[in-house]
Design a protein around this motif. Structure first.
Motif, PDB file in Angstrom:
ATOM      1  N   GLY A  35      61.289  22.168   2.094  1.00 49.84           N
ATOM      2  CA  GLY A  35      62.516  22.108   1.314  1.00 49.84           C
ATOM      3  C   GLY A  35      62.798  23.415   0.593  1.00 49.84           C
ATOM      4  N   TRP A  36      61.750  24.035   0.063  1.00 46.83           N
ATOM      5  CA  TRP A  36      61.916  25.345  -0.557  1.00 46.83           C
ATOM      6  C   TRP A  36      62.324  26.389   0.482  1.00 46.83           C
ATOM      7  CZ3 TRP A  36      59.309  30.093  -0.189  1.00 46.83           C
ATOM      8  CH2 TRP A  36      59.619  31.019  -1.202  1.00 46.83           C
ATOM      9  N   ARG A  37      61.749  26.283   1.685  1.00 48.40           N
ATOM     10  CA  ARG A  37      62.150  27.192   2.761  1.00 48.40           C
ATOM     11  C   ARG A  37      63.618  26.991   3.124  1.00 48.40           C
ATOM     12  NH1 ARG A  37      58.420  28.780   6.583  1.00 48.40           N
ATOM     13  NH2 ARG A  37      60.257  29.588   7.666  1.00 48.40           N
ATOM     14  N   SER A  38      64.081  25.764   3.168  1.00 51.34           N
ATOM     15  CA  SER A  38      65.497  25.505   3.452  1.00 51.34           C
ATOM     16  C   SER A  38      66.382  26.121   2.375  1.00 51.34           C
ATOM     17  CB  SER A  38      65.741  23.995   3.538  1.00 51.34           C
ATOM     18  OG  SER A  38      65.041  23.434   4.628  1.00 51.34           O
ATOM     19  N   TRP A  39      65.938  26.046   1.134  1.00 51.37           N
ATOM     20  CA  TRP A  39      66.686  26.650   0.034  1.00 51.37           C
ATOM     21  C   TRP A  39      66.755  28.162   0.166  1.00 51.37           C
ATOM     22  CZ3 TRP A  39      69.285  24.876  -4.274  1.00 51.37           C
ATOM     23  CH2 TRP A  39      69.511  25.797  -5.296  1.00 51.37           C
ATOM     24  N   ARG A  40      65.652  28.764   0.548  1.00 51.70           N
ATOM     25  CA  ARG A  40      65.610  30.226   0.647  1.00 51.70           C
ATOM     26  C   ARG A  40      66.362  30.741   1.860  1.00 51.70           C
ATOM     27  NH1 ARG A  40      64.377  33.671  -3.151  1.00 51.70           N
ATOM     28  NH2 ARG A  40      63.374  35.051  -1.652  1.00 51.70           N
ATOM     29  N   GLN A  41      66.292  30.024   2.977  1.00 54.19           N
ATOM     30  CA  GLN A  41      66.891  30.485   4.223  1.00 54.19           C
ATOM     31  C   GLN A  41      68.294  29.936   4.452  1.00 54.19           C
ATOM     32  OE1 GLN A  41      64.100  29.442   7.276  1.00 54.19           O
ATOM     33  NE2 GLN A  41      62.536  30.873   6.561  1.00 54.19           N
TER      34      GLN A  41
END
Length: 342
Positions: A104-110
């Protein structure tokens, strides 16, 4: 006075995704190359070979029984407490929560939903394939074995292949699959391999799985990771569909749905203007149509006559005999009677 709507957490997440609607250029999506297809075919053949060796009660089943009688948890009891916690890294619930938080954090960053959708697709494939194999083969575990030396197949069990092992391979391997750089992918692949190998051996140590269960679990999880590039087009369409639903929900919530189109005027063909006689005739027809219908003839009232002058009638005729000399009321008697001499 202008007031601004308070943004919810979901609105802020989607606003973050809207800042960069396209996927960053440095993130490559794995494709189904020839090398990957060859690995998939080899892993599938290995998977079928393990199943066949267990079905025919070959040397692999004898090895399962030898490891079970060895009882590793009695040979090294000092690590039992640690491995009881370590095996949680293969349980579906806790690992899915931990990996979903990271992705989820990766989705936020990317600025993309692909990491979370890929995790969901892999877990769905895991539940379908491994669950069907467990129920289809119905093998009993070491603690519930009935006959020494048998393969314990078809007896209603659900441990072949090992769910803990397959889940560890898929859940931690998805981090390597979604890595942004080749170097990160190599490191994450090594870490996920060590974790999944340790989870599988831990289940053998605790006596909850046969050794062949763990080997088949490794193969089942690797098959899912190798097959994920075939799911990438579906994942991309799902992401587009979710964002479209998000936009419609926003429009409906803000009340900015497009208004219905105005009716288009249809041109009327030219007609000549009616004459005065035609207008008068149309007006008379309109007035006549607006009037109430005329009552039937037998209900039409006749001319009004006073009650004293009416003659009661019955179906058989008048009830009074005719009097020719009778005069109507109101006439003077002198005018009615003949005068006679004195």
């Amino acid at each position: 006075m202008r007031t601004e709507r308070n943004l919810t957490r979901l609105d802020r997440v989607f606003a973050r995704l809207d800042r960069e609607p396209e996927r960053p250029a440095h993130i490559d999506v794995p494709r189904m190359s020839r090398h990957r297809i060859a690995l998939f075919a080899a892993t599938l053949a290995f998977y079928l070979a393990i199943v066949w060796l267990v079905v025919i009660t070959s040397w692999l089943v004898r090895l399962d029984w030898q490891v079970m009688f060895f009882r590793p948890y009695q040979q090294w009891p000092e690590i039992h407490a640690f491995l009881d916690y370590y095996v949680v890294l293969g349980q579906r619930g806790p690992t899915a929560v931990m990996v979903a938080a990271w992705l989820g954090w990766r989705s936020w960053r990317q600025h993309t939903l692909r990491p979370l959708l890929t995790l969901g697709a892999s877990l769905l494939l895991l539940n379908i394939t491994v669950g069907a194999a467990k129920l289809g083969m119905g093998r009993l575990g070491p603690h519930y074995a009935t006959t020494i030396g048998s393969n314990e197949m078809g007896l209603g069990g659900d441990i072949f292949p090992s769910g803990h092992t397959a889940n560890a391979v898929v859940t931690w391997g998805i981090l390597a699959y979604l890595a942004s750089t080749p170097r990160a992918r190599r490191w994450l692949s090594a870490v996920s391999a060590v974790v999944s190998l340790g989870v599988g051996l831990t289940t053998v140590y605790l006596g909850t799985h046969w050794l062949s269960d763990v080997v088949l679990g490794w193969a089942a999880g690797l098959l899912i990771l190798l097959a994920l590039p075939w799911c990438e087009p579906l994942i991309a369409r799902a992401e587009v569909g979710i964002l479209d639903l998000r936009d419609r929900w926003r429009e409906r919530r803000a009340g900015t749905l497009p208004a219905p189109a105005a009716p288009v005027a249809v041109p009327v063909p030219f007609a000549p203007r009616p004459t005065a006689q035609e207008e008068a005739a149309a007006a008379r027809e309109t007035v006549a149509a607006a009037r109430s219908p005329r009552a039937p003839v037998y209900l039409t009232p006749g001319p009004h006559t006073p009650r004293s002058e009416r003659t009661p009638v019955t179906p058989a005729g008048s009830r009074r005999p005719p009097h020719t000399e009778r005069l109507p009321r109101g006439a003077t008697a002198s005018a009615a009677r003949p005068l006679t001499g004195g």
